[in-house]
Design an enzyme around this catalytic site. Structure first.
Site, PDB file in Angstrom:
ATOM      1  N   ARG A  99      -5.731 -25.929   2.683  1.00  5.02           N
ATOM      2  CA  ARG A  99      -6.339 -24.394   2.772  1.00  5.02           C
ATOM      3  C   ARG A  99      -6.726 -24.510   4.224  1.00  5.02           C
ATOM      4  NH1 ARG A  99      -9.161 -23.321  -1.528  1.00  5.02           N
ATOM      5  NH2 ARG A  99     -10.395 -21.631  -0.634  1.00  5.02           N
TER       6      ARG A  99
ATOM      7  N   GLY B 192      -0.323 -29.288   6.036  1.00  3.43           N
ATOM      8  CA  GLY B 192      -1.624 -29.022   6.690  1.00  3.43           C
ATOM      9  C   GLY B 192      -2.044 -27.432   6.717  1.00  3.43           C
ATOM     10  N   HIS B 193      -3.245 -27.551   7.056  1.00  2.00           N
ATOM     11  CA  HIS B 193      -4.109 -26.212   7.111  1.00  2.00           C
ATOM     12  C   HIS B 193      -3.493 -25.123   8.061  1.00  2.00           C
ATOM     13  CE1 HIS B 193      -6.567 -27.755  10.603  1.00  2.00           C
ATOM     14  NE2 HIS B 193      -5.970 -28.763  10.095  1.00  2.00           N
ATOM     15  N   GLY B 194      -3.337 -24.043   7.471  1.00  5.84           N
ATOM     16  CA  GLY B 194      -2.684 -22.765   8.197  1.00  5.84           C
ATOM     17  C   GLY B 194      -1.286 -22.903   8.430  1.00  5.84           C
TER      18      GLY B 194
ATOM     19  N   GLY C 145      -1.359 -25.687  11.177  1.00  2.00           N
ATOM     20  CA  GLY C 145      -0.838 -24.601  12.106  1.00  2.00           C
ATOM     21  C   GLY C 145       0.707 -24.743  12.354  1.00  2.00           C
TER      22      GLY C 145
END
Lengths: 328, 328, 328
Positions: free
Chosen positions: A221, A242-244, A262
């Site tokens: 998240r 990974g996150h995003g 990202g």
């Protein structure tokens, strides 16, 4: 099943068939087939394997020389527009993945504030916290843990030991394999004079329909917003998202691929095994990245390889040069 | 919350503020913000994003040109000494990670010889063997398994499906994410005439305070002695820490990093994603190793990259040369 | 225990011993030993460590200069044909890995159609589906999930949170560490006009006797046939073994190694950490592949390294050249 019934089940995939019929009890690789099994060959390079097979029946590409061999051997045969796809659908005639019957086991713990669809299957050791919604025919294998606020769409199967952190959204007809962890905190910390202070990871993870996630993979998240996996994308084992990250539709992320935070991956892209992508990088739709590459900058559609990343044909030349350099 | 209340909560991080006030209902990225959310920008390169944001409020570095934009847009704004840190603390105002209430679930299995602190939370499916000590406010999510002799410090949270092998010591205020396996046997075997004979792994794993371990990471026990992770060190997902490693304080081990046995990592070091370290290697305090590097020999403090590992500026030049070689 | 009793237990491994006897309470590294512990040194380079040790007893290679140091320090000592092996067996005198007592916990869920050997140990949260066979003294730690049709041989231990998918076959005296997932679907999909269609994975995974699988590793089932791991092979943590691989006997697959589908690894091969192998590649028996290599083509026995893969001595030269190129 009868070979003739299989032909019917394959429908428009079939181009031509021989006149033989036979009983089939399973599907097998061409070199491992038994006299009660059906196999397939993809092209001319399997000619010798075809000549030596013990299979009763074979699925072939529409090539006269392969058909002639099958005829000479007295095999049942059919030719298909896509032999691999025809074989996939043939396997499905003989094999049903395990799925417990609908029902809720008495060793499951389900918050009263849970919305359950029809015919759900909830195994021993499952824990469901509050405000969770399961669609029809959702199947949760043992020891799945569902934190609050999660939704799971119709027909999705979640294998043993998976954790879905709070607010995760899973689409319809997904398969999450054992040990995958979805929605754990992204790796976000801010350096301070006294060490690393946590950036709270308040976002969530969203999987589209028909997504498959491999065993022990992890999808994080983000601090804010969403980590999203598009329709029909397939993720292999031990992959880190990974996150995003924003992964498009119909992508393949092969084993041990790692995406930092990202990252954007466009539709129909393929990242082969162990490839890494640096944070914030954007990969154009239709990109194919060879195994063990590193994507450190945005890339356009094409075939890429290596670290530094270059077009695949250049990487092949570079590898040859490095081999010469190693010998010299 | 009120923007004016947020300003108070951020305390000394705030340098200046505008005169506007507003109601905030969440935090968001600058490009995804809604009229009820607060966002942040790190520097001048986000100028366009700031001009186009829908946010109600923004956290800015103390730069007049960015303040002027915020003023012109009629936004609530504040400038901060560390906008990223201010944003982290802002998110914390809106988000609380899920944590079950204190109490012991009836579907947990706890050996009578367990020492429980106050206000512990033990979820369904947790198993605790003998001689385990849990500090105050320890939270164990579902299906955590704790082998004998483990101690867990005050305020630590262990997410679903984690296993702590025997004699593992976890400090205070740690977070262990789902599926992490701590204290499994190090990979030690001795070659004999008949195959590989196991070197028993009789040591243990010790985590300092404020350590975070990512989902599905693994930290192995050694044959003798201890594998230790220092105060405040953060470990991402799918990281492997081999038997007998000594990781200092305040380090970052990013996703899919792998440390073989007996590695030493000094304080405040950062190993970026997928980097590997060969057994017995010592990494000096303050080292920064770029993603996908391999550390095959001891290194001094500095920035390092590649395989062979070289100083980062040299790696950038080497990468450029290899790209040219690939094209030529 | 008495040092003199240890000597007896080590049997033919012992070459010579000193005349001292002492009480021992544990084994330790030479630099961390206490006055009640025994340690070992492998060779002359540990001479200084030996001179400074606090150990009460030491295991030595049969070298007069090391024996002389031990004598001068008044230590108990023995020399061994294989000091490392002698030390392994010494640790085993002081350490017993945790193993719950035989018996079936009331929080386990076992299908009536299960065949249980004698003295099995089944922990809380274990779920066993139909048609499963467990040999004598099988030990299943908490939250292990066993899908239908699985067989587990005599004396095998399966740690917490492991999933064995349907029809998996585990040999005798295996150890499966926590979180390993065995028999999940291979990553097989067929491209169609509308996306990726699943190739059903109807095969199974078979582990020989004395296999060890590390924490959070994954071994996939194939579309048809078997993924097999040979006798005595040891697999470290976070390793991915793809669908249809055939791993020989007595191999080592170190941490984070990844094998794509259909890979063959011959007996007594060693793949060091993070190495990857491309699908369908065959690795000859007795191969040693250095860490972080990529095997993209079939290889003969020998020592290999790098990507492109070259003989290890060539890789060392290439690495030196690349370092020079980086500096120039």
């Amino acid at each position: 099943m009868k070979f003739s019934d299989l032909i019917v089940s394959l429908g428009e995939l079939v181009i031509r068939t021989g006149s033989q019929d036979c009983d089939l009890h399973g599907a097998a690789a061409i070199t491992a087939a038994t006299p009660s099994s059906i196999s397939f060959v993809m092209g001319a390079k399997y000619r010798t394997a075809l000549e030596q097979t013990n299979a009763a029946a074979v699925i072939l590409p529409d090539r006269p020389e392969l058909v002639a061999i099958a005829e000479a051997l007295g095999l049942c045969w059919l030719t298909a527009t896509n032999p691999r796809l025809a074989f996939a659908r043939t396997i499905a005639q003989f094999y049903t993945p395990f799925r417990p019957a609908p029902g809720i086991d008495r060793h499951a713990t389900i918050d009263p504030d849970t919305t359950l669809g029809d015919h759900v299957s909830i195994a021993p050791g499952v824990t469901i916290y509050h405000n969770v919604t399961l669609g029809d025919r959702v199947c949760l294998l043992p020891n799945v843990t569902i934190y609050p606020g999660v939704t799971i769409g119709t027909g999705t199967t979640v294998h043993a030991g998976v954790t879905l952190y709070q607010d995760t959204q899973i689409g319809d007809y997904c398969t999450i394999h054992a040990g995958a962890q979805i929605g754990a905190d992204g790796f976000g910390f801010v350096q301070t004079a006294t060490g690393w202070e946590k950036m709270p990871q308040s976002g969530y993870v969203k999987l589209g329909d028909f997504v498959e996630v491999g065993a022990n993979s992890t999808i994080d998240r983000p601090a804010v917003g969403v980590t999203s996996i598009g329709l029909g994308t397939k993720i292999d084992n031990l992959v880190q998202v990974g996150h995003g990250c924003t992964i498009g539709d119909h992508c393949l992320l092969c084993g041990q691929v790692g995406l930092a935070g990202g990252v954007t991956v466009g539709d129909f892209s393929v990242l082969a095994g162990q490839t890494g992508v640096v944070d914030g990088v954007s990969i154009a739709a239709g990109s194919i990245v060879a195994g063990r590459s590193v994507v450190r900058q945005d890339i356009k559609a094409g075939q890429w390889a290596g670290d530094p990343l270059v077009p695949l044909p250049q990487w092949l030349k570079l590898a040859a040069k490095l081999k010469r350099l190693a010998r010299s």
